[in-house]
Design an enzyme around this catalytic site. Sequence first.
Site, PDB file in Angstrom:
ATOM      1  N   SER A   3       0.862  -1.190   0.000  1.00 14.76           N
ATOM      2  CA  SER A   3       0.000   0.000   0.000  1.00 14.76           C
ATOM      3  C   SER A   3       0.893   1.232   0.000  1.00 14.76           C
ATOM      4  CB  SER A   3      -0.848  -0.010   1.278  1.00 14.76           C
ATOM      5  OG  SER A   3      -1.494   1.235   1.455  1.00 14.76           O
ATOM      6  N   TYR A  26      -1.620  -0.729  10.536  1.00 16.20           N
ATOM      7  CA  TYR A  26      -1.762  -1.084   9.116  1.00 16.20           C
ATOM      8  C   TYR A  26      -0.441  -0.808   8.396  1.00 16.20           C
ATOM      9  CZ  TYR A  26      -3.622  -1.151   4.324  1.00 16.20           C
ATOM     10  OH  TYR A  26      -3.846  -1.434   2.992  1.00 16.20           O
TER      11      TYR A  26
HETATM   12  N1  NAP Z   1      -8.551  -0.436  -1.543  1.00 20.81           N
HETATM   13  C1  NAP Z   1      -7.502   0.329  -1.292  1.00 20.81           C
HETATM   14  O1  NAP Z   1      -7.597   1.565  -1.271  1.00 20.81           O
HETATM   15  C2  NAP Z   1      -6.155  -0.306  -1.057  1.00 20.81           C
HETATM   16  C3  NAP Z   1      -5.046   0.538  -0.997  1.00 20.81           C
HETATM   17  C4  NAP Z   1      -3.805  -0.015  -0.738  1.00 20.81           C
HETATM   18  C5  NAP Z   1      -3.659  -1.381  -0.566  1.00 20.81           C
HETATM   19  N2  NAP Z   1      -4.759  -2.175  -0.621  1.00 20.81           N
HETATM   20  C6  NAP Z   1      -4.554  -3.617  -0.379  1.00 20.81           C
HETATM   21  O2  NAP Z   1      -5.166  -4.352  -1.410  1.00 20.81           O
HETATM   22  C7  NAP Z   1      -5.470  -5.659  -0.932  1.00 20.81           C
HETATM   23  C8  NAP Z   1      -6.890  -6.031  -1.356  1.00 20.81           C
HETATM   24  O3  NAP Z   1      -7.804  -5.192  -0.699  1.00 20.81           O
HETATM   25  P1  NAP Z   1      -9.106  -4.595  -1.393  1.00 20.81           P
HETATM   26  O4  NAP Z   1      -8.938  -3.138  -1.415  1.00 20.81           O
HETATM   27  O5  NAP Z   1      -9.432  -5.306  -2.641  1.00 20.81           O
HETATM   28  O6  NAP Z   1     -10.177  -4.890  -0.234  1.00 20.81           O
HETATM   29  P2  NAP Z   1     -11.404  -5.893  -0.104  1.00 20.81           P
HETATM   30  O7  NAP Z   1     -12.399  -5.643  -1.191  1.00 20.81           O
HETATM   31  O8  NAP Z   1     -11.864  -5.746   1.317  1.00 20.81           O
HETATM   32  O9  NAP Z   1     -10.750  -7.315  -0.332  1.00 20.81           O
HETATM   33  C9  NAP Z   1     -10.079  -8.024   0.687  1.00 20.81           C
HETATM   34  C10 NAP Z   1     -10.075  -9.485   0.327  1.00 20.81           C
HETATM   35  O10 NAP Z   1      -9.376 -10.201   1.343  1.00 20.81           O
HETATM   36  C11 NAP Z   1     -10.133 -11.344   1.672  1.00 20.81           C
HETATM   37  N3  NAP Z   1      -9.873 -11.803   3.016  1.00 20.81           N
HETATM   38  C12 NAP Z   1     -10.113 -11.170   4.187  1.00 20.81           C
HETATM   39  N4  NAP Z   1      -9.767 -11.946   5.219  1.00 20.81           N
HETATM   40  C13 NAP Z   1      -9.318 -13.122   4.689  1.00 20.81           C
HETATM   41  C14 NAP Z   1      -8.825 -14.323   5.245  1.00 20.81           C
HETATM   42  N5  NAP Z   1      -8.715 -14.477   6.563  1.00 20.81           N
HETATM   43  N6  NAP Z   1      -8.464 -15.332   4.414  1.00 20.81           N
HETATM   44  C15 NAP Z   1      -8.579 -15.174   3.071  1.00 20.81           C
HETATM   45  N7  NAP Z   1      -9.022 -14.051   2.484  1.00 20.81           N
HETATM   46  C16 NAP Z   1      -9.383 -13.042   3.293  1.00 20.81           C
HETATM   47  C17 NAP Z   1     -11.581 -10.907   1.511  1.00 20.81           C
HETATM   48  O11 NAP Z   1     -12.418 -12.025   1.265  1.00 20.81           O
HETATM   49  P3  NAP Z   1     -13.305 -12.797   2.368  1.00 20.81           P
HETATM   50  O12 NAP Z   1     -13.874 -11.754   3.283  1.00 20.81           O
HETATM   51  O13 NAP Z   1     -14.329 -13.482   1.520  1.00 20.81           O
HETATM   52  O14 NAP Z   1     -12.381 -13.766   3.030  1.00 20.81           O
HETATM   53  C18 NAP Z   1     -11.476 -10.082   0.237  1.00 20.81           C
HETATM   54  O15 NAP Z   1     -11.559 -10.911  -0.898  1.00 20.81           O
HETATM   55  C19 NAP Z   1      -5.245  -5.618   0.582  1.00 20.81           C
HETATM   56  O16 NAP Z   1      -4.018  -6.232   0.896  1.00 20.81           O
HETATM   57  C20 NAP Z   1      -5.189  -4.144   0.891  1.00 20.81           C
HETATM   58  O17 NAP Z   1      -4.423  -3.854   2.042  1.00 20.81           O
HETATM   59  C21 NAP Z   1      -5.996  -1.675  -0.882  1.00 20.81           C
END
Ligand code: NAP
Length: 252
Positions: A149, A162
Amino acid sequence: MKPVLEGTVALVTGASSGIGAATATALAERGAAVALAARRQDRLETLAADIRGQGGTALVLESDVTDQAQATAAVEQTVAELGRLDTLINNAGVMLLGPVAGAPLTEWQRMVDLNVLGLLYCAHAALPHLISAAEGGPRQVADMVNISSVAGRAARNGNGVYSLTKFGVGAFSESLRQEMTKRYVRVSLVEPGATATELATHNRPEVLEAIRGQFGQRMEAEDIADAIAYIVTRPRHVAVNEMLIRPTEQER
Ligand SMILES: NC(=O)c1ccc[n+]([C@@H]2O[C@H](COP(=O)([O-])OP(=O)(O)OC[C@H]3O[C@@H](n4cnc5c(N)ncnc54)[C@H](OP(=O)(O)O)[C@@H]3O)[C@@H](O)[C@H]2O)c1
């Protein structure tokens, strides 16, 4: 023309929503068979049906990667059912913000369990298969893409733990990258800025209220998936080590 990832297999963690779902779709469109890991099986089944409907191959793995046995099983089932593993997208993550003082310890445990340990369990289980894929695979190269991130580059007031987890992902990725260079397992770090996904919704209501308006312009999950697809489709002699991607209007 043959799709560039044809004959390869990719495992995407956190594939049930956001960046993971978009990445699985993007890799399938480029010819990879994709294994989809997350806890919400119904969401994975819907995504798998979409991918199969487009002529792709998708395997659903209901898996909580904070459990080492389940993380390992997700990797082993991918190899058992799809035959190999060329690409690991270590994407599952949770972002629980707010002041350090008075924060519920359970939130810190959730972030360390998933963003650090879950990622490490998947990396550990996947590495032998990635090394084999690089030695004997159709592309003679394999990829591990770890999702960090902007918060893995700069700590800010309100994102202490985080940021701690994402700085850790960066350090681990760089060390492993150096270790794997001669084996042709490319280890890449992707650092997204604000992206419209479910990520922020898991915060406590008071935190949600405090961060409302903090994130202005947002990218789409597909924008990050596009970057990941770019990384894993480079020719064998090119490794994109790190990619920091912000919405154009995001300053910090
Ligand atoms: N969105 C942003 O602005 C942003 C910015 C920087 C970095 N990121 C990073 O991008 C990555 C993806 O996040 P996103 O933004 O796409 O958020 P998201 O829509 O909340 O996706 C998170 C994913 O992680 C899965 N997950 C959560 N707990 C889990 C577990 N215990 N085992 C397996 N899977 C699990 C969730 O699925 P289930 O709940 O079905 O398990 C979901 O598919 C993360 O690492 C986040 O830190 C996001």
